[in-house]
Design an enzyme around this catalytic site. Sequence first.
Site, PDB file in Angstrom:
ATOM      1  N   CYS A 104       0.835  -1.201   0.000  1.00 18.00           N
ATOM      2  CA  CYS A 104       0.000   0.000   0.000  1.00 18.00           C
ATOM      3  C   CYS A 104       0.876   1.260   0.000  1.00 18.00           C
ATOM      4  O   CYS A 104       1.538   1.548  -0.994  1.00 18.00           O
ATOM      5  CB  CYS A 104      -0.973  -0.019   1.171  1.00 18.00           C
TER       6      CYS A 104
ATOM      7  N   HIS B 237      -3.575  -5.717   0.961  1.00 18.81           N
ATOM      8  CA  HIS B 237      -3.324  -6.083   2.345  1.00 18.81           C
ATOM      9  C   HIS B 237      -3.783  -7.516   2.587  1.00 18.81           C
ATOM     10  O   HIS B 237      -4.704  -8.012   1.940  1.00 18.81           O
ATOM     11  CB  HIS B 237      -4.099  -5.165   3.291  1.00 18.81           C
TER      12      HIS B 237
END
Length: 484
Positions: free
Chosen positions: A332, A427
């Site tokens: 991310c 994630h």
Amino acid sequence: MAGLMLQGTGSDVGKSVLVAGLCRALANRGLKVLPFKPQNMSNNAAVTPEGGEIGRAQALQALAARVPLHVDMNPVLLKPQADRTSQLVVHGEVRGTLGSANFREARRSLLPEVLASYRRLEARCDLVVVEGAGSPAEINLRAGDIANMGFAREAAVPVVLVGDIDRGGVIAAVAGTRAVIDSEDAAMIRGFLINKFRGDPALFADGYAAIERLSGWRGYGVMPWAHAVGRLPSEDAVVLERGLGGGSGKLLVACPILPRIANFDDLDPLRQESGVDVAMIPPGTPIPAEAALIVLPGSKATMADMAFMRAEGWDIDVLAHHRRGGMILGICGGYQMLGRTIADPLGIEGAPGEIAGLGLLPVDTVLGNRKALREVSGKALGAMFDGYEMHMGVTERENGVPFALLDGDRTDGAVDAAGCVMGTYCHGLLASTPLRAELLARLGGRSDGLDHHAGVDAALDELAAEMERHLDIDGLLALTEYHA
């Protein structure tokens, strides 16, 4: 229906895991239980099936209760992105930014929405188990409170106060809370329990009796230090300051502790591998040269954290690691940092501007005001995985290959030509046993092959069993309006 709220004498006393354990214990008894936290402040968040976000602690509690995640479980989420500002998420959607100047007034206006979420949950179950935030003893924050007594009194939910004996001073912490809160708030507290006890509980019998005498509240038990908690994801970044690694004969995975680090539970599956030592690197400490893998984690303020990385000299460590042929994984915000540039033309994270990334991947990121929130499935490193996306940037790859192929004919992330630098927006992918095994094999290691999700579930059952043994759960149930 019925509700019960656990509040604490302070932060990090174990409220989140006790709520999770209580949810699992009651679910194991056959009750339909739902977790709830009126207001959470955390950069660790989870994506719900409907595409909203809630705190990861409430996601764990939902797992404990064996129910799907829902935005009503955490109606107000504050995600700190600077020292005095936080992103405001209400019912799973971004609603702007709160600063210290307008925080109190804004949260007071959110109480009706908090109560509406609670009432919806209450109508769907036998019992709602509620987690407070911080401590009701913070009386300077009482006006406009929606996280502790402000909520408990409006919703008429009985409260049990949790004290942490491991940090010391628990007698004063519980009795002192009784001394400083007003009488109407004190009337909502029906008892206390002591958490994180090490040793023989008989040695604390006099202290326990002293708390009952000084506070006027009944005790509901002494919970021992539960080792199962170490196998559960943690929500609070304060725990990152503990256990900085240093094991010998293991693959070393190093992760710098950025000021706005987010969703660091991505690393939990690696922590549970017997042949891996995960070292969280604090500011002022270089990234160890012997690291086999550097993980650049998620961030709530990517540009500020990129600047912090340079100020710490961590960029030099990462680039040196790359020159040695070491492997790097960016997740991310960490993926964005591995690229060439990060631009914020709208001032999403602060003043509009642009910053250079590490330049290890041929990608450029532009931050925007639309947030990607979705569950994802796909294939990376030759293995299938499930995860989720949660980011406010669009990253364009100029050339090269993607890191993952996602369901729905989408691609994600990027990998350099040598296959040593990888970036992804996904994630949770390290929870995939085959993917983790392949990653460790590329590092010259070997996976234990354990199912991370099954391990978390087993830890919840262990925690629930410990709570059944040491706490008066029947007594806690009797505080509520629940009748079998």
